[in-house]
Write a protein that holds these residues in place. Structure first.
Motif, PDB file in Angstrom:
ATOM      1  N   LEU A  29       1.062  -0.695   0.233  1.00  0.00           N
ATOM      2  CA  LEU A  29      -0.315   0.421  -0.224  1.00  0.00           C
ATOM      3  C   LEU A  29       0.651   1.170  -0.097  1.00  0.00           C
ATOM      4  O   LEU A  29       0.792   2.954  -0.863  1.00  0.00           O
ATOM      5  N   LEU A  30       2.000   1.186   1.109  1.00  0.00           N
ATOM      6  CA  LEU A  30       2.902   2.545   1.013  1.00  0.00           C
ATOM      7  C   LEU A  30       3.676   2.587  -0.358  1.00  0.00           C
ATOM      8  O   LEU A  30       3.402   3.954  -1.424  1.00  0.00           O
ATOM      9  N   GLU A  31       4.112   1.264  -1.039  1.00  0.00           N
ATOM     10  CA  GLU A  31       4.179   2.252  -2.560  1.00  0.00           C
ATOM     11  C   GLU A  31       3.461   2.172  -3.864  1.00  0.00           C
ATOM     12  O   GLU A  31       3.232   3.168  -4.653  1.00  0.00           O
ATOM     13  N   ASP A  32       2.384   1.625  -3.410  1.00  0.00           N
ATOM     14  CA  ASP A  32       0.953   2.288  -3.993  1.00  0.00           C
ATOM     15  C   ASP A  32       0.419   3.484  -3.758  1.00  0.00           C
ATOM     16  O   ASP A  32       0.284   4.154  -4.747  1.00  0.00           O
ATOM     17  N   VAL A  33       0.734   4.694  -3.168  1.00  0.00           N
ATOM     18  CA  VAL A  33       0.552   5.526  -3.220  1.00  0.00           C
ATOM     19  C   VAL A  33       1.712   6.436  -3.370  1.00  0.00           C
ATOM     20  O   VAL A  33       1.234   7.755  -2.683  1.00  0.00           O
ATOM     21  N   GLY A  34       2.730   5.999  -2.871  1.00  0.00           N
ATOM     22  CA  GLY A  34       3.491   6.942  -3.424  1.00  0.00           C
ATOM     23  C   GLY A  34       4.019   6.919  -2.491  1.00  0.00           C
ATOM     24  O   GLY A  34       5.852   7.922  -2.085  1.00  0.00           O
ATOM     25  N   ALA A  35       4.434   6.048  -0.877  1.00  0.00           N
ATOM     26  CA  ALA A  35       4.440   6.733  -0.121  1.00  0.00           C
ATOM     27  C   ALA A  35       6.456   6.443   0.478  1.00  0.00           C
ATOM     28  O   ALA A  35       7.291   7.206   1.106  1.00  0.00           O
ATOM     29  N   VAL A  36       6.501   5.487  -0.674  1.00  0.00           N
ATOM     30  CA  VAL A  36       7.788   4.775  -0.324  1.00  0.00           C
ATOM     31  C   VAL A  36       8.808   4.224  -1.723  1.00  0.00           C
ATOM     32  O   VAL A  36       7.262   4.111  -2.681  1.00  0.00           O
ATOM     33  N   PRO A  37       9.350   4.189  -2.606  1.00  0.00           N
ATOM     34  CA  PRO A  37       9.400   4.241  -4.090  1.00  0.00           C
ATOM     35  C   PRO A  37       9.553   2.781  -3.985  1.00  0.00           C
ATOM     36  O   PRO A  37       9.893   2.077  -3.294  1.00  0.00           O
ATOM     37  N   ARG A  38       8.277   2.210  -5.068  1.00  0.00           N
ATOM     38  CA  ARG A  38       8.598   1.029  -5.223  1.00  0.00           C
ATOM     39  C   ARG A  38       9.435   0.545  -5.305  1.00  0.00           C
ATOM     40  O   ARG A  38      10.373   0.137  -6.297  1.00  0.00           O
ATOM     41  N   ILE A  39       9.532  -1.431  -5.242  1.00  0.00           N
ATOM     42  CA  ILE A  39      10.656  -2.338  -5.533  1.00  0.00           C
ATOM     43  C   ILE A  39      10.403  -2.580  -7.124  1.00  0.00           C
ATOM     44  O   ILE A  39       9.429  -3.666  -7.068  1.00  0.00           O
TER      45      ILE A  39
END
Length: 205
Positions: free
Chosen positions: A182-192
Motif C-alpha cells: 500500500l505504501l508503494e501504491d500511494v507513492g509513500a516509498v519507491p516501489r521495489i
C-alpha cells in the motif's frame, strides 16, 4: 534481480517497514523451499514404505500439514511479490488514474483482511486466558470451553495449537506485506523493482 530501491532514492520514514517486509519475504521464501522439500520427501517415503509393505501411518498426516503450511506461507509470499490472483477484466479498461485507485482499494482490502484475521486468531487462541489459567490446558478448557490447547492430531499426536499457529503467522505477515504494498501504491516509498517475469520456482529460490 534488484530487490531494493535505487540508492539515490530519498530516505523515507516508512523505510523500516519496507525492510521488515523484505526481510520477512526472505524468511518465507526459505520456509517455502524447505516445506516443499519436506513434502516431497514425505510423499516419496510414503510410496517406498507402501511398496515394501511397511507403510508409515503418520506420513499422510504429515504431508497434509506440510501442504497447509506451504499454502499459507506461499500465499503471503505471493502477496508481497504481487503474484496473487487478480481479475483484471475491469481494471484493464480503466484509465491509469482509476486503475491506480482500484489497485489501492484492493490492497486496502488485503490489509483489512489480515488485521481482521489477526483479531480473530487473538480471540481464538486467547493468550491472556491461557496465561490466567497458569498455562494449564485442561483448566483453560474447563473455564472457557475452548479446547484448542487440549486437542491433539490423530496419528502424529501433536498438539493442534502448534499447527494452527500458521493462521496468526499468516495474518501478521500478510498485514505487513499488504501495508508495504500500500505504501508503494500511494507513492509513500519507491516501489521495489523486480524482474518483470517471475515463475514459481524463481519465487522461492
Amino acid at each position: 534481480m534488484p530487490r531494493h530501491p535505487s540508492p539515490s532514492a530519498p530516505p523515507s520514514r516508512w523505510s523500516p517497514l519496507i525492510r521488515a517486509s523484505e526481510g520477512l519475504l526472505v524468511v518465507e521464501r526459505h520456509a517455502v523451499a524447505m516445506l516443499m522439500a519436506l513434502l516431497s520427501c514425505a510423499i516419496l517415503l510414503n510410496v517406498v514404505t507402501r511398496y515394501l509393505g511397511m507403510p508409515l501411518y503418520w506420513i499422510d498426516e504429515l504431508a497434509v500439514y506440510c501442504m497447509v503450511w506451504l499454502t499459507f506461507i506461499g500465499a503471503s509470499t505471493m502477496t508481497r511479490l504481487r503474484l496473487d490472483f487478480a481479475v483484471t477484466m475491469l481494471t484493464e479498461r480503466l484509465s491509469p488514474g482509476a486503475a491506480r485507485l482500484a489497485r489501492i482499494a484492493a490492497t486496502i482490502v488485503v490489509v483489512l483482511f489480515g488485521i481482521g484475521l489477526a483479531l480473530m486468531c487473538w480471540l481464538w487462541f486467547e493468550p491472556l486466558g491461557i496465561a490466567r489459567a497458569g498455562f494449564d490446558a485442561r483448566e483453560f478448557a474447563g473455564q472457557t470451553f475452548n479446547f484448542i490447547y487440549t486437542e491433539r492430531t490423530q496419528t502424529l499426536n501433536w498438539s493442534t495449537w502448534i499447527l494452527y499457529l500458521i493462521l496468526p503467522i499468516f495474518a501478521l505477515s500478510m498485514t505487513v506485506h499488504g501495508i508495504a504494498n500500500l505504501l508503494e501504491d500511494v507513492g509513500a516509498v519507491p516501489r521495489i523493482q523486480r524482474a518483470t517475469m517471475i515463475n514459481a520456482e524463481e519465487a522461492v529460490s
